[in-house]
Design an enzyme around this catalytic site. Sequence first.
Site, PDB file in Angstrom:
ATOM      1  N   ASP A  35       0.836  -1.211   0.000  1.00 26.66           N
ATOM      2  CA  ASP A  35       0.000   0.000   0.000  1.00 26.66           C
ATOM      3  C   ASP A  35       0.863   1.250   0.000  1.00 26.66           C
ATOM      4  O   ASP A  35       0.599   2.215  -0.721  1.00 26.66           O
ATOM      5  CB  ASP A  35      -0.908   0.023   1.239  1.00 26.66           C
ATOM      6  CG  ASP A  35      -2.095  -0.912   1.094  1.00 26.66           C
ATOM      7  OD1 ASP A  35      -2.877  -0.992   2.041  1.00 26.66           O
ATOM      8  OD2 ASP A  35      -2.233  -1.541   0.032  1.00 26.66           O
ATOM      9  N   GLU A  37       3.952   1.716  -0.994  1.00 28.28           N
ATOM     10  CA  GLU A  37       4.650   1.932  -2.268  1.00 28.28           C
ATOM     11  C   GLU A  37       3.696   2.471  -3.327  1.00 28.28           C
ATOM     12  O   GLU A  37       4.037   3.380  -4.091  1.00 28.28           O
ATOM     13  CB  GLU A  37       5.292   0.625  -2.739  1.00 28.28           C
ATOM     14  CG  GLU A  37       6.458   0.161  -1.877  1.00 28.28           C
ATOM     15  CD  GLU A  37       6.926  -1.230  -2.228  1.00 28.28           C
ATOM     16  OE1 GLU A  37       8.143  -1.430  -2.375  1.00 28.28           O
ATOM     17  OE2 GLU A  37       6.071  -2.139  -2.359  1.00 28.28           O
ATOM     18  N   SER A  84     -15.052   9.706  -4.407  1.00 29.92           N
ATOM     19  CA  SER A  84     -14.171   9.081  -3.436  1.00 29.92           C
ATOM     20  C   SER A  84     -13.666  10.117  -2.444  1.00 29.92           C
ATOM     21  O   SER A  84     -13.568  11.304  -2.759  1.00 29.92           O
ATOM     22  CB  SER A  84     -12.988   8.434  -4.153  1.00 29.92           C
ATOM     23  OG  SER A  84     -12.086   7.873  -3.226  1.00 29.92           O
ATOM     24  N   LEU A  85     -13.325   9.659  -1.243  1.00 29.34           N
ATOM     25  CA  LEU A  85     -12.754  10.545  -0.233  1.00 29.34           C
ATOM     26  C   LEU A  85     -11.282  10.793  -0.545  1.00 29.34           C
ATOM     27  O   LEU A  85     -10.572   9.902  -1.001  1.00 29.34           O
ATOM     28  CB  LEU A  85     -12.867   9.908   1.155  1.00 29.34           C
ATOM     29  CG  LEU A  85     -14.282   9.665   1.694  1.00 29.34           C
ATOM     30  CD1 LEU A  85     -14.205   8.920   3.017  1.00 29.34           C
ATOM     31  CD2 LEU A  85     -15.010  10.984   1.889  1.00 29.34           C
ATOM     32  N   GLU A 115     -13.548   8.929  13.564  1.00 25.97           N
ATOM     33  CA  GLU A 115     -13.626   7.518  13.926  1.00 25.97           C
ATOM     34  C   GLU A 115     -12.799   6.711  12.928  1.00 25.97           C
ATOM     35  O   GLU A 115     -12.504   7.187  11.833  1.00 25.97           O
ATOM     36  CB  GLU A 115     -15.082   7.041  13.912  1.00 25.97           C
ATOM     37  CG  GLU A 115     -15.760   7.167  12.576  1.00 25.97           C
ATOM     38  CD  GLU A 115     -17.244   6.799  12.623  1.00 25.97           C
ATOM     39  OE1 GLU A 115     -17.774   6.408  11.580  1.00 25.97           O
ATOM     40  OE2 GLU A 115     -17.848   6.888  13.708  1.00 25.97           O
ATOM     41  N   LYS A 117     -11.726   4.339   9.965  1.00 24.79           N
ATOM     42  CA  LYS A 117     -12.388   4.132   8.673  1.00 24.79           C
ATOM     43  C   LYS A 117     -12.300   2.668   8.265  1.00 24.79           C
ATOM     44  O   LYS A 117     -11.229   2.086   8.244  1.00 24.79           O
ATOM     45  CB  LYS A 117     -11.728   4.991   7.599  1.00 24.79           C
ATOM     46  CG  LYS A 117     -12.342   4.812   6.204  1.00 24.79           C
ATOM     47  CD  LYS A 117     -11.617   5.668   5.191  1.00 24.79           C
ATOM     48  CE  LYS A 117     -12.255   5.566   3.813  1.00 24.79           C
ATOM     49  NZ  LYS A 117     -12.121   4.213   3.244  1.00 24.79           N
TER      50      LYS A 117
END
Length: 204
Positions: A35, A37, A84-85, A115, A117
């Site tokens: 993740d 990279e 998307s966030l 909180e 995710k």
Amino acid sequence: MTAPADAAARAMALRRDIGHHNYCYYVLDAPEVSDAEYDALFRELQALEARHPDLLSPDSPTQRVGAAPLAAFAQVTHRMPMLSLNSAFLDDDVRAFDRRAREGLGVDEVEYACEPKFDGLAITLTYRNGLFEQGATRGDGSTGEEVTANLRTIRAIPLRVDDARPLLEVRGEVLMLRRDFQALNGRQQALGEKTFVNPRNAAA
């Protein structure tokens, strides 16, 4: 101002690499990088495009919300795009978000609730006159995959809601807890079937 040749070449290489890793992860279910990279490559491309806007192109991974929908499922056009966030990795990123929020709302202070995710599969549920009618994935943000039959197997999703509006759309994420994922792989192994790639996050 035209970007220098080395910046253009790097942007092209980053798009190629990110596209390859997207294919490995989403299509082949066989990621080749971690993740961290992957995120580093993506953020480098974002920074390059921010410094040199002429490098920005419609086919850039930074302009795409999610992976393209699979042809194996019927396609569904979303009534409103499923966005998307954005990610925030640095304190400055959070401060910049707070500034934009305050400026957009025209207030001096914003109160936040935070909180953990859960990172799962973004879906939309359509209820017509209170009855669950259709479920779809986010896909590329404009067009997703029709997965109604799959979603009906999830007991947490009500097939009827106490809302008689002609049309109600609910958006959220479907997730599998790590213990359930491990149990699934255990059953796959017992049957001599292929096991699945470990999720990127604890509840993916």
